[in-house]
Motif scaffolding. Sequence first.
Motif, short mmCIF file in Angstrom:
data_model
loop_
_atom_site.label_atom_id
_atom_site.label_comp_id
_atom_site.label_asym_id
_atom_site.label_seq_id
_atom_site.Cartn_x
_atom_site.Cartn_y
_atom_site.Cartn_z
N ARG A 34 37.87 55.81 10.13
CA ARG A 34 38.66 55.05 11.10
C ARG A 34 37.79 54.21 12.04
O ARG A 34 37.65 54.54 13.22
CB ARG A 34 39.56 55.97 11.91
N GLN A 47 36.92 51.48 14.66
CA GLN A 47 37.74 50.89 15.73
C GLN A 47 36.89 49.95 16.57
O GLN A 47 35.73 50.22 16.85
CB GLN A 47 38.31 51.99 16.64
N THR A 48 37.49 48.84 16.94
CA THR A 48 36.82 47.94 17.88
C THR A 48 37.14 48.42 19.29
O THR A 48 38.21 48.99 19.54
CB THR A 48 37.29 46.50 17.70
N THR A 49 36.23 48.19 20.21
CA THR A 49 36.43 48.63 21.59
C THR A 49 36.34 47.44 22.54
O THR A 49 35.56 46.53 22.34
CB THR A 49 35.37 49.67 22.00
N ASP A 50 37.15 47.47 23.56
CA ASP A 50 37.13 46.45 24.61
C ASP A 50 37.03 47.20 25.93
O ASP A 50 38.03 47.49 26.58
CB ASP A 50 38.39 45.60 24.53
N SER A 71 39.30 51.61 28.42
CA SER A 71 38.93 51.13 27.08
C SER A 71 40.19 50.86 26.27
O SER A 71 41.18 51.59 26.37
CB SER A 71 38.05 52.15 26.35
N LYS A 72 40.15 49.81 25.51
CA LYS A 72 41.23 49.43 24.61
C LYS A 72 40.68 49.40 23.19
O LYS A 72 39.76 48.63 22.90
CB LYS A 72 41.77 48.06 25.00
N ARG A 73 41.24 50.24 22.32
CA ARG A 73 40.71 50.35 20.95
C ARG A 73 41.73 49.82 19.94
O ARG A 73 42.93 50.06 20.09
CB ARG A 73 40.36 51.80 20.63
N GLU A 74 41.23 49.16 18.92
CA GLU A 74 42.07 48.66 17.85
C GLU A 74 41.47 49.09 16.51
O GLU A 74 40.25 49.05 16.33
CB GLU A 74 42.17 47.13 17.91
N GLU A 75 42.36 49.48 15.58
CA GLU A 75 41.91 49.91 14.26
C GLU A 75 41.31 48.71 13.51
O GLU A 75 41.85 47.61 13.53
CB GLU A 75 43.07 50.48 13.46
N ALA A 76 40.17 48.95 12.84
CA ALA A 76 39.47 47.86 12.15
C ALA A 76 39.18 48.23 10.70
O ALA A 76 38.18 47.79 10.13
CB ALA A 76 38.17 47.53 12.89
#
Length: 332
Positions: free
Chosen positions: A73, A75-78, A300-305
Amino acid sequence: MIFANIEYLFLLLLLIPYIVWYVMRRKKTEPTMQVSTTRMYMQAPRSWKIYLLHAPFVLRILTFVMIVLVLARPQTTDNWQNTEIEGIDIMLAVDVSTSMLAEDLKPNRIEAAKQVAAEFINGRPNDNIGLTIFAGEAFTQCPLTVDHGVLLNLFQSVSCDMVQRGMIEDGTALGMGLANAVSRLKDSKAKSKVVILLTDGVNNRGDISPLTAAEIAKQFGIRVYTIGVGTNGTAPYPMQTYAGVQYVQMPVEIDEQTMSQIAGTTNGNYFRATSNTKLKEVYREIDKLEKTKLNVKEFSKREEAYAVFALIAFLSILLEILLRNTVLKKIP
C-alpha cells in the motif's frame, strides 16, 4: 512516499531462491548435442528471438515486484507543520566604538564578539533575533527576524570602520543603544523578550541615560543581560601613525556598577568577559537561562498510490502471456 503495510516488502526476499532455481533449471533442461567442432557455427547469424528467451522470466519478476508493492500500500503524503512558539524575541545591542578594536580579545574585541554572537544565533533557530549597533549614537542594523542567514550577513558587515568613516559618531551611548533595542521589542507578543547589551566602555554620549533606558525596558517586561568586554588593567590598542600601526596600552574602563544596575532593574544578569573563552561561557550561560518552548502540531494527508504499480503488473503479465503464445511458443 510511504508504505502502510511495509512488512509485505519482505516478500521480495523470495526472489532470491526463485532466481537461483531458474538458473539451475535452465542448465539441466537446456538441450545439448555433441559435435566434433563448433567452428562452422561461429559466424552463423543469430535470430532476434534468442534475445527474448529470458524476457518471460524478467517480466514475471517485474510482475511479482509490482504485486508486492501493491500489497504494501504505497501512499503519497502531504505533511505540514503548524508551529506554535511560546518564543523568545532577542535583540543584540553591540558596541562598535573604536575602543572595540583593542586586542585583549583575539583578534580584537569586535571580531570576537561577532564570532561568539554568530554561534549563539546559530544555536537558536526558532527565535526572532535582531541587531542594534551603537557608539555615540545608535541604530538598528537588523530588525527582529527568523531569517538568521540575513541577520548573520548583516552582522558580518558590522565593524568599527563605521565610526572611522564618519557613518556613526564615536563614543559610548549605552542608554541610546538599549533604548533602540527596547523600541524593537516593546510591541512584541512573545512571552519572553530579551536584550543582550555588550560594551567595553562607560556611558559618555546620548540623550537617554542607561538607567532610564533600563526602567523603560522594565515597563515593557524586557529582560536585559549586560556584558562587559575587556581584560583587567590595560589592553593593547592599534594606533595608525605615519610610521605605520603602533600599539599603545589603553586603560580598560567599564562601568560595571551601571551595567549591574541595568541588569538588576530588569531581572537580568551582568557578566564580565575578559577573554574569548569567558565570552563564549557568557553566551552559553545566557543560552541556558533563555530556552524556547516549542509546540508543534503535525497534520498529514495521505492518498493511495498503488494504481501505477498495479497497472505495470497487469501489463507485465499480459506481455508475458503474449510472448509465450506467439514468438516464444514452444512445440511439445
